[in-house]
Design an enzyme around this catalytic site. Structure first.
Site, PDB file in Angstrom:
ATOM      1  N   ASP A 477     -16.119  38.428  15.543  1.00 54.71           N
ATOM      2  CA  ASP A 477     -15.435  37.964  16.876  1.00 54.71           C
ATOM      3  C   ASP A 477     -15.986  36.706  17.079  1.00 54.71           C
ATOM      4  O   ASP A 477     -17.091  36.141  16.753  1.00 54.71           O
ATOM      5  CB  ASP A 477     -16.004  39.215  17.858  1.00 54.71           C
ATOM      6  CG  ASP A 477     -14.839  39.204  19.088  1.00 54.71           C
ATOM      7  OD1 ASP A 477     -14.094  38.234  18.929  1.00 54.71           O
ATOM      8  OD2 ASP A 477     -15.039  40.059  19.818  1.00 54.71           O
ATOM      9  N   ASP A 547      -5.769  40.695  22.291  1.00 56.31           N
ATOM     10  CA  ASP A 547      -6.464  41.757  22.895  1.00 56.31           C
ATOM     11  C   ASP A 547      -5.610  42.710  23.858  1.00 56.31           C
ATOM     12  O   ASP A 547      -5.909  43.563  24.421  1.00 56.31           O
ATOM     13  CB  ASP A 547      -7.512  40.994  23.970  1.00 56.31           C
ATOM     14  CG  ASP A 547      -8.939  40.937  23.111  1.00 56.31           C
ATOM     15  OD1 ASP A 547      -9.080  41.517  21.971  1.00 56.31           O
ATOM     16  OD2 ASP A 547      -9.717  40.088  23.963  1.00 56.31           O
TER      17      ASP A 547
HETATM   18  C1  DGJ Z   1     -12.881  40.574  22.172  1.00 52.83           C
HETATM   19  C2  DGJ Z   1     -12.256  41.322  20.862  1.00 52.83           C
HETATM   20  O1  DGJ Z   1     -11.077  40.814  20.902  1.00 52.83           O
HETATM   21  C3  DGJ Z   1     -12.341  42.633  21.653  1.00 52.83           C
HETATM   22  O2  DGJ Z   1     -11.478  43.630  20.703  1.00 52.83           O
HETATM   23  C4  DGJ Z   1     -13.835  43.229  21.658  1.00 52.83           C
HETATM   24  O3  DGJ Z   1     -14.324  43.272  20.303  1.00 52.83           O
HETATM   25  C5  DGJ Z   1     -14.353  42.511  22.563  1.00 52.83           C
HETATM   26  N1  DGJ Z   1     -14.377  41.100  22.382  1.00 52.83           N
HETATM   27  C6  DGJ Z   1     -15.954  42.933  22.569  1.00 52.83           C
HETATM   28  O4  DGJ Z   1     -16.648  42.012  23.324  1.00 52.83           O
END
Ligand code: DGJ
Length: 727
Positions: A477, A547
């Site tokens: 991430d 997201d």
């Molecule tokens: C952003 C990601 O896109 C989410 O799926 C998740 O992993 C969060 N970060 C966690 O902080």
């Protein structure tokens, strides 16, 4: 030979069965762009250059008043000697001037394609591609520019990049180091880009170009969710199904610029490269600067034609070879079910439920390490939180394996929280500029990946986890953009190199880890599609697309991304309702079909589902497993773009079967009758409806289509499933 030089007309002809691309050498000095399009059996120069003595034209060759760099269709821009259009490069001499005069010097044609030092690029075997290098020299400053073209044998694809070299004994500064520039002879184009924001990525923007400059860019340190490093020029009548497309996609994950200039005499200049703002590179004597590669994709079959080429090309020639044909597991991600509230006991219960319904990969997301109870701390402290996991991560991993699933773990390796042991030990490891405070994003700072010691630290940290053999998948991430882009490790005059050095550092880390652990599945993520670009896909074969997990929003986001990426590359999860991002309630079946239209998974607490819902989930998993070859490796075509009531449709097909999915969007009375035409089925074959057993010819389904039945319900999904029969 696919690339030939015609001495008589002084032209390079790059050609395969599908495309031709022609470059001319004028006056033995300057390169012109003569043609790019459908394959020509031969080229003799019928489209002569327009040489006129025009007002305000300047002339680089004495007394040649009809020869001006400002109106010729050039194969790369020139600097300070008469080409006043957008510039692809800019070099400052050690005297402080910014004039160069590159002249044609030589060329090399060779089979194959070499890797670019430190950068991702398309890979291919020697027999699949041919490469042309054109060498240009500036005799005054002893500089060299190499324009490198690779032609794919079996695709309408050419790649381009440039290499800048300093062959003098004094330093010069590269102020702009673009990868490519091209002047197309036409001006009647629509410009297509993919634009958006966090949770709203890849919206299709289409506009007619007008006089002047159009630009998309990122100066955020990553390719960004705001703009995909991509643009396409199409003829005004081009649709999904027909028409000409000239598409450009940049294999790079940092700051980029992609621009189009429609200039005074109707030529359209296109350029892509590293963004020149916040950039400068000290090019030492005998040093080379390698720019990232641009993929040039030509289609006469409309936007679906363009996408077919990108999908196949990226599966075969971009993602790591060992993942190109490997089936991907159905995963359950813990994020939306738990956020930071994690406990070993609870997760083991969730894992048992997951195994019961058939989940294949259990992914532990954020919150498992350091003192990570909220998003305010602990990034960099990659050791397990003992209160949440008293027996360690590996005990959980082993339990998940015992249940018959693979185990995956979340990291955000590029970040450092102020509240972390790592920051206490290494405050100089954050990107920073002396005396200025660190600007925070999500209360976190960015590690200085340009530093070799930081690269080494991340490689060791991740290696220690991966070498245990307990981790089958990593979600990588990256949740903020870069500020105070400076490094205490580099000299004062190199501070504007840090943005690019950051990206090179990231690529170096990924190169080592993915080579060391080729069987670990890496999923790319940057708050969803914040860094969904071909540079990252070179290392990681799939991306968490957005997201935003709402089915309706996903139908738009995935539709947009499918211009470039096949469904297997786009992580898509069934999440709970009301949806956490938009509060919308959509049927579980629809959420399932939308997630199956990407790389299928779940992201909700299965324990909260009713018996019937769990049964539906189980059936979805069995269905996807049965048809995984179709969903992950079949062809994907867009049939209807999201309309005013958010209805859209698409088709998966392979040699055995076809599934068309029509998302009904918002229910409305008095809708016109809608027949969804399949367009791409095999006209000659018969297709048997798996439910009714009725058989139809491919031609009928393609041309007459199927009726979309009326449903008085929002977010309903119609699915048509046929087995292919050969008569
Ligand atoms: C952003 C990601 O896109 C989410 O799926 C998740 O992993 C969060 N970060 C966690 O902080």
């Amino acid at each position: 030979m696919p690339i030939q030089f015609d001495e008589k007309i002084q032209c390079f002809h790059l050609s395969n069965q599908q495309i031709s691309y022609i470059i001319g050498i004028e006056k033995n000095c300057y390169l012109t762009h003569r043609y790019w399009g459908k394959a020509l059996p031969s080229y003799a120069g019928s489209n002569q250059l327009q040489l006129i003595d025009r007002g305000f034209a300047t002339n680089p060759l004495p007394e040649e008043r009809t020869f001006s760099l400002n109106s010729l269709p050039l194969e790369t821009s020139t600097q300070g000697n008469g080409d006043h259009r957008i510039a692809n490069y800019q070099i400052r001499s050690h005297h402080g001037h910014d004039v160069t005069d590159f002249h044609y010097h030589a060329y090399i044609i060779s089979k194959g394609k070499s890797a670019i030092p430190g950068l991702p690029s398309l890979h291919a075997t020697t027999s699949e591609v041919t490469t042309l290098e054109i060498i240009l020299k500036d005799a005054v400053q002893q500089l060299e520019m190499r324009l490198i073209y690779t032609l794919f044998e079996n695709y309408p694809i050419l790649t381009r990049r440039a290499v800048y070299a300093n062959l003098s004994d004094t330093m010069v500064a590269l102020e702009n180091a673009g990868s490519m520039s091209i002047d197309l002879a036409e001006s009647q184009f629509d410009l297509i880009t993919l634009d958006g924001s966090h949770t709203n990525e890849a919206n299709i923007t289409r506009q007619a170009i007008r006089s002047g400059i159009h630009r998309i860019e990122s100066t955020r340190g990553t390719s960004s969710p705001q703009h995909q490093p991509f643009l396409a020029l199409t003829t005004p009548y081009t649709s999904e199904f027909q028409g000409e497309v000239f598409a450009f996609h940049f294999i790079y994950s940092g700051n980029f610029i992609a621009q189009v200039e429609l200039e005074q005499y109707g030529t359209t200049r296109v350029q892509l490269g590293i963004h020149p703002d916040h950039f400068e590179w000290q090019l030492k004597p005998n040093d080379y600067f390698y720019t990232p590669e641009v993929v040039l994709n030509y289609s006469t079959q409309g936007l679906n034609g363009m996408s077919q080429t990108f999908h196949q090309l990226y599966q075969e020639h971009l993602v790591p070879i060992n993942w190109s044909k490997k089936e991907r597991p159905i995963l359950l991600n813990t994020w939306e079910a738990n956020y930071f509230e994690l406990s070993e006991q609870e997760l083991i219960k969730q894992a048992h439920k997951a195994a019961e319904v058939g989940i294949e990969l259990f992914v532990l997301d954020d919150g498992w390490f350091g003192e990570r109870h909220t998003d305010t701390s602990s990034l960099g402290d990659w050791f397990v939180n003992q209160d949440k996991f008293p027996n360690g991560i590996h005990t959980l991993a082993r339990e998940v394996h015992r249940l018959g699933m693979q185990f995956g773990l979340w990291f955000e390796p590029e970040m450092i929280s102020k509240q972390s042991h790592l920051f206490q030990q290494h405050p100089d490891w954050a990107l920073q500029v002396p005396s200025y405070p660190l600007t925070e994003g999500r209360q976190q700072s960015v590690l200085d990946l340009s530093r070799p010691d930081v690269q080494e630290h991340l490689i060791t940290t991740l290696t220690d986890y991966l070498k245990t053999g307990n981790i089958d998948y990593i979600k990588w991430d990256m949740n903020r953009h870069l500020t105070e882009v400076g490094s205490s490790f580099f000299a004062t005059n190199q501070q504007k190199e840090i943005g690019h050095r950051y990206v090179l550092g990231l690529y170096q880390i990924l190169e080592v880890l993915t080579t060391r652990f080729p069987n670990c599945l890496f999923e790319n993520c940057s708050s969803g599609g914040g860094r969904f670009d071909p540079g990252m896909m070179y290392y990681m074969p799939q991306t968490w697309t957005s997201d935003n997990s709402d089915a309706l929003c996903r139908s738009i986001i995935q539709y947009g991304y499918s211009y470039l990426y096949p469904p297997i590359m786009m992580g898509a999860h069934v999440s709970t309702t009301p949806n956490h991002q938009v509060g919308r309630v959509t049927p579980l079946e629809t959420r399932g079909w939308l997630a199956m239209s990407g790389n299928f998974g779940y992201e909700l607490d299965l324990q909260t589902l009713s018996k019937e819902e769990l049964q539906t989930v189980h059936q979805q998993i069995i269905f996807y497993q049965t048809h995984r070859q179709l969903f992950q490796f079949g062809k994907f075509y867009r049939l209807q773009a999201p309309n005013s009531h958010f209805a859209s449709g698409w088709l998966f097909m392979n040699d055995e079967e076809a599934i068309a999915i029509y998302f009904n969007g918002l229910s409305r009375p008095a809708l016109p009758t809608n027949y969804l035409k399949m367009h791409y089925l095999d006209n000659e074959a018969l297709y048997e409806d798996v439910t009714t057993k009725q058989q139809y010819s491919g031609a009928e389904l393609n041309q007459a289509g199927v009726l979309i039945p009326r449903v008085k319900e929002d977010f309903y999904t119609h699915v048509f499933h046929w087995k292919k029969k050969y008569s």
